[in-house]
Design an enzyme around this catalytic site. Structure first.
Site, PDB file in Angstrom:
ATOM      1  N   SER A  19       4.857  -7.562 -11.279  1.00 24.30           N
ATOM      2  CA  SER A  19       5.496  -6.411 -11.920  1.00 24.30           C
ATOM      3  C   SER A  19       5.975  -5.446 -10.843  1.00 24.30           C
ATOM      4  O   SER A  19       5.182  -4.929 -10.057  1.00 24.30           O
ATOM      5  CB  SER A  19       4.499  -5.703 -12.833  1.00 24.30           C
ATOM      6  OG  SER A  19       5.003  -4.419 -13.135  1.00 24.30           O
ATOM      7  N   HIS A  44       8.755  -9.210 -13.340  1.00 25.81           N
ATOM      8  CA  HIS A  44       8.460  -8.442 -14.552  1.00 25.81           C
ATOM      9  C   HIS A  44       8.944  -7.012 -14.337  1.00 25.81           C
ATOM     10  O   HIS A  44       8.529  -6.343 -13.386  1.00 25.81           O
ATOM     11  CB  HIS A  44       6.949  -8.486 -14.801  1.00 25.81           C
ATOM     12  CG  HIS A  44       6.500  -7.818 -16.051  1.00 25.81           C
ATOM     13  ND1 HIS A  44       6.427  -8.478 -17.264  1.00 25.81           N
ATOM     14  CD2 HIS A  44       6.101  -6.543 -16.289  1.00 25.81           C
ATOM     15  CE1 HIS A  44       5.991  -7.634 -18.193  1.00 25.81           C
ATOM     16  NE2 HIS A  44       5.786  -6.447 -17.629  1.00 25.81           N
ATOM     17  N   ASP A  46       9.281  -3.291 -15.841  1.00 29.84           N
ATOM     18  CA  ASP A  46       8.706  -2.390 -16.834  1.00 29.84           C
ATOM     19  C   ASP A  46       9.598  -1.181 -17.085  1.00 29.84           C
ATOM     20  O   ASP A  46       9.681  -0.271 -16.260  1.00 29.84           O
ATOM     21  CB  ASP A  46       7.327  -1.920 -16.365  1.00 29.84           C
ATOM     22  CG  ASP A  46       6.284  -3.025 -16.466  1.00 29.84           C
ATOM     23  OD1 ASP A  46       6.109  -3.558 -17.579  1.00 29.84           O
ATOM     24  OD2 ASP A  46       5.663  -3.355 -15.435  1.00 29.84           O
ATOM     25  N   MET A  48      10.200   2.140 -19.135  1.00 31.31           N
ATOM     26  CA  MET A  48       9.427   3.132 -19.914  1.00 31.31           C
ATOM     27  C   MET A  48      10.276   4.368 -20.160  1.00 31.31           C
ATOM     28  O   MET A  48      11.020   4.799 -19.269  1.00 31.31           O
ATOM     29  CB  MET A  48       8.172   3.537 -19.147  1.00 31.31           C
ATOM     30  CG  MET A  48       7.293   2.367 -18.745  1.00 31.31           C
ATOM     31  SD  MET A  48       5.747   2.941 -18.015  1.00 31.31           S
ATOM     32  CE  MET A  48       5.080   1.392 -17.395  1.00 31.31           C
ATOM     33  N   HIS A  77      10.380  -5.848 -19.838  1.00 28.40           N
ATOM     34  CA  HIS A  77       9.398  -5.364 -20.809  1.00 28.40           C
ATOM     35  C   HIS A  77       9.792  -3.953 -21.220  1.00 28.40           C
ATOM     36  O   HIS A  77       9.633  -3.012 -20.449  1.00 28.40           O
ATOM     37  CB  HIS A  77       8.013  -5.425 -20.136  1.00 28.40           C
ATOM     38  CG  HIS A  77       6.895  -4.915 -20.976  1.00 28.40           C
ATOM     39  ND1 HIS A  77       5.644  -4.636 -20.447  1.00 28.40           N
ATOM     40  CD2 HIS A  77       6.806  -4.637 -22.303  1.00 28.40           C
ATOM     41  CE1 HIS A  77       4.854  -4.205 -21.415  1.00 28.40           C
ATOM     42  NE2 HIS A  77       5.530  -4.185 -22.547  1.00 28.40           N
ATOM     43  N   MET A  79       9.267  -0.759 -22.934  1.00 34.94           N
ATOM     44  CA  MET A  79       8.302   0.148 -23.561  1.00 34.94           C
ATOM     45  C   MET A  79       9.061   1.398 -23.952  1.00 34.94           C
ATOM     46  O   MET A  79       8.898   2.475 -23.352  1.00 34.94           O
ATOM     47  CB  MET A  79       7.156   0.432 -22.570  1.00 34.94           C
ATOM     48  CG  MET A  79       6.238  -0.769 -22.392  1.00 34.94           C
ATOM     49  SD  MET A  79       5.238  -0.677 -20.896  1.00 34.94           S
ATOM     50  CE  MET A  79       6.397  -1.356 -19.712  1.00 34.94           C
ATOM     51  N   MET A 154      -0.559  -7.376 -24.382  1.00 34.67           N
ATOM     52  CA  MET A 154      -0.992  -6.292 -23.481  1.00 34.67           C
ATOM     53  C   MET A 154      -2.514  -6.255 -23.429  1.00 34.67           C
ATOM     54  O   MET A 154      -3.182  -6.257 -24.465  1.00 34.67           O
ATOM     55  CB  MET A 154      -0.492  -4.930 -23.975  1.00 34.67           C
ATOM     56  CG  MET A 154       1.010  -4.727 -23.954  1.00 34.67           C
ATOM     57  SD  MET A 154       1.760  -4.898 -22.335  1.00 34.67           S
ATOM     58  CE  MET A 154       0.888  -3.642 -21.388  1.00 34.67           C
ATOM     59  N   PHE A 160       0.957   2.536 -17.368  1.00 31.34           N
ATOM     60  CA  PHE A 160       0.595   2.659 -15.957  1.00 31.34           C
ATOM     61  C   PHE A 160       0.031   1.353 -15.411  1.00 31.34           C
ATOM     62  O   PHE A 160      -0.631   0.611 -16.138  1.00 31.34           O
ATOM     63  CB  PHE A 160      -0.432   3.775 -15.765  1.00 31.34           C
ATOM     64  CG  PHE A 160       0.067   5.106 -16.257  1.00 31.34           C
ATOM     65  CD1 PHE A 160       0.853   5.907 -15.428  1.00 31.34           C
ATOM     66  CD2 PHE A 160      -0.195   5.534 -17.553  1.00 31.34           C
ATOM     67  CE1 PHE A 160       1.352   7.120 -15.892  1.00 31.34           C
ATOM     68  CE2 PHE A 160       0.299   6.753 -18.029  1.00 31.34           C
ATOM     69  CZ  PHE A 160       1.078   7.549 -17.190  1.00 31.34           C
ATOM     70  N   GLY A 162      -2.445  -0.632 -12.540  1.00 30.48           N
ATOM     71  CA  GLY A 162      -3.744  -0.384 -11.918  1.00 30.48           C
ATOM     72  C   GLY A 162      -4.894  -0.101 -12.854  1.00 30.48           C
ATOM     73  O   GLY A 162      -5.945   0.375 -12.419  1.00 30.48           O
ATOM     74  N   ASP A 192      -0.420  -9.161 -19.851  1.00 32.34           N
ATOM     75  CA  ASP A 192       0.051  -8.044 -19.032  1.00 32.34           C
ATOM     76  C   ASP A 192      -0.960  -6.908 -19.017  1.00 32.34           C
ATOM     77  O   ASP A 192      -1.228  -6.295 -20.046  1.00 32.34           O
ATOM     78  CB  ASP A 192       1.394  -7.548 -19.602  1.00 32.34           C
ATOM     79  CG  ASP A 192       2.041  -6.480 -18.737  1.00 32.34           C
ATOM     80  OD1 ASP A 192       1.564  -6.246 -17.610  1.00 32.34           O
ATOM     81  OD2 ASP A 192       3.038  -5.877 -19.198  1.00 32.34           O
ATOM     82  N   SER A 215      -0.377  -4.268  -9.553  1.00 31.75           N
ATOM     83  CA  SER A 215      -1.164  -3.760  -8.429  1.00 31.75           C
ATOM     84  C   SER A 215      -1.879  -4.882  -7.683  1.00 31.75           C
ATOM     85  O   SER A 215      -2.064  -4.796  -6.464  1.00 31.75           O
ATOM     86  CB  SER A 215      -2.154  -2.697  -8.908  1.00 31.75           C
ATOM     87  OG  SER A 215      -2.869  -3.161 -10.027  1.00 31.75           O
TER      88      SER A 215
HETATM   89  C1  DX5 Z   1       1.796  -1.470 -17.903  1.00 33.45           C
HETATM   90  C2  DX5 Z   1       2.877  -2.435 -17.549  1.00 33.45           C
HETATM   91  C3  DX5 Z   1       2.409  -3.544 -16.701  1.00 33.45           C
HETATM   92  C4  DX5 Z   1       1.899  -3.078 -15.361  1.00 33.45           C
HETATM   93  C5  DX5 Z   1       0.777  -3.966 -14.983  1.00 33.45           C
HETATM   94  O1  DX5 Z   1       2.268  -0.573 -18.808  1.00 33.45           O
HETATM   95  O2  DX5 Z   1       3.447  -3.010 -18.715  1.00 33.45           O
HETATM   96  O3  DX5 Z   1       3.383  -4.566 -16.544  1.00 33.45           O
HETATM   97  O4  DX5 Z   1       2.856  -3.115 -14.342  1.00 33.45           O
HETATM   98  O5  DX5 Z   1       0.189  -3.457 -13.839  1.00 33.45           O
HETATM   99  P1  DX5 Z   1      -1.209  -3.987 -13.343  1.00 33.45           P
HETATM  100  O6  DX5 Z   1      -1.029  -5.456 -13.074  1.00 33.45           O
HETATM  101  O7  DX5 Z   1      -1.473  -3.179 -12.136  1.00 33.45           O
HETATM  102  O8  DX5 Z   1      -2.197  -3.762 -14.458  1.00 33.45           O
HETATM  103 ZN    ZN Z   2       4.703  -4.808 -18.401  1.00 33.22          ZN
END
Ligand code: DX5
Ligand code: ZN
Length: 233
Positions: A19, A44, A46, A48, A77, A79, A154, A160, A162, A192, A215
């Protein structure tokens, strides 16, 4: 050696999708080249909107830049609260798969809006994906499985990177796997949130085909080794 496993007639390998959320956007080209060389299968992305989730990332402009920087599939993805409204710009920006959340819609409009998005994606030749928040029952996606390429489960609250993987949310994966097999459809399952080299084996054992890792890849001292370790799970 290929670590493929058998499902039906097909031999499938686990795919790793770094990601970019955890990448250094000041040197995006280098980050992408690095995960590509390290054997990433997908990227991937993200997106948002600060409404659907309490964070704001990027839109089609960055996706378009990423499209120019890689031949890896851009697994996007969304969001965001109105994925239908922004579908065309993302398709033009070169998304390979458009994965949106069913929770983005009110109950009365959910079916019609999801139907219409999936139809538009099919026409555009873009991969169709549905994403589910950690607490959403997995049964929500069952009526659409015959029109999807992928489902994104999910395992953290979106917004976020991490965070720690929520085990109860992962428990939906075997149920989905069973339903996919029961319907005899070909749909990949992505997981994810909170995937690490330490729990990747457990996530694969649950039935995941695609492991998204932010992360755990970009935060690692050796991102290439992290990708290899996750894939080898
Ligand atoms: C969270 C994202 C994920 C995120 C995962 O809202 O959709 O794709 O980047 O990050 P890690 O792998 O650090 O949990
Ligand atoms: Zn994601």
């Amino acid at each position: 050696m290929d670590v493929g496993f058998h499902r039906g007639d097909a031999v499938m390998s686990v795919q790793v999708a770094p990601s970019l959320l955890s990448a250094d956007f000041g040197r995006l080209e280098g980050e992408i080249a690095m995960v590509e060389a390290a054997g990433a299968d997908l990227l991937h992305l993200d997106v948002m909107d600060a409404h659907f989730v309490p964070n704001l990332t990027f839109g089609p402009l960055i996706v378009e830049a990423v499209t120019r920087l890689t031949t890896l599939p851009r697994d996007t993805h969304l969001m965001i609260t109105d994925p239908d409204r922004y579908l065309d710009p993302f398709v033009e920006a070169g998304v390979s798969t458009f994965t949106f959340h069913l929770e983005a819609f009110g109950e009365e409009e959910r079916e019609a809006r999801a139907d219409s998005i999936l139809e538009r994606l099919a026409t555009a030749g873009v991969g169709r994906g549905l994403a589910l928040n950690p607490e959403t029952p997995v049964e929500w996606v069952y009526p659409w499985l015959d029109r999807l390429e992928t489902v994104l489960i999910m395992t953290v609250h979106p917004g976020f990177g991490g965070q720690k993987l929520i085990a109860e949310s992962l428990a939906r994966v075997p149920l989905l796997r069973e339903e996919i097999d029961r319907q005899g459809v070909t749909v990949t399952i992505g997981v994810d949130g909170g995937v690490t080299t330490g729990n990747a084996a457990e996530v694969v054992a649950a039935g995941a085909d695609i492991l998204v890792a932010g992360s755990a890849v970009f935060g690692a001292d050796d991102p290439a080794a992290a990708i290899t370790a996750i894939r080898g799970a």
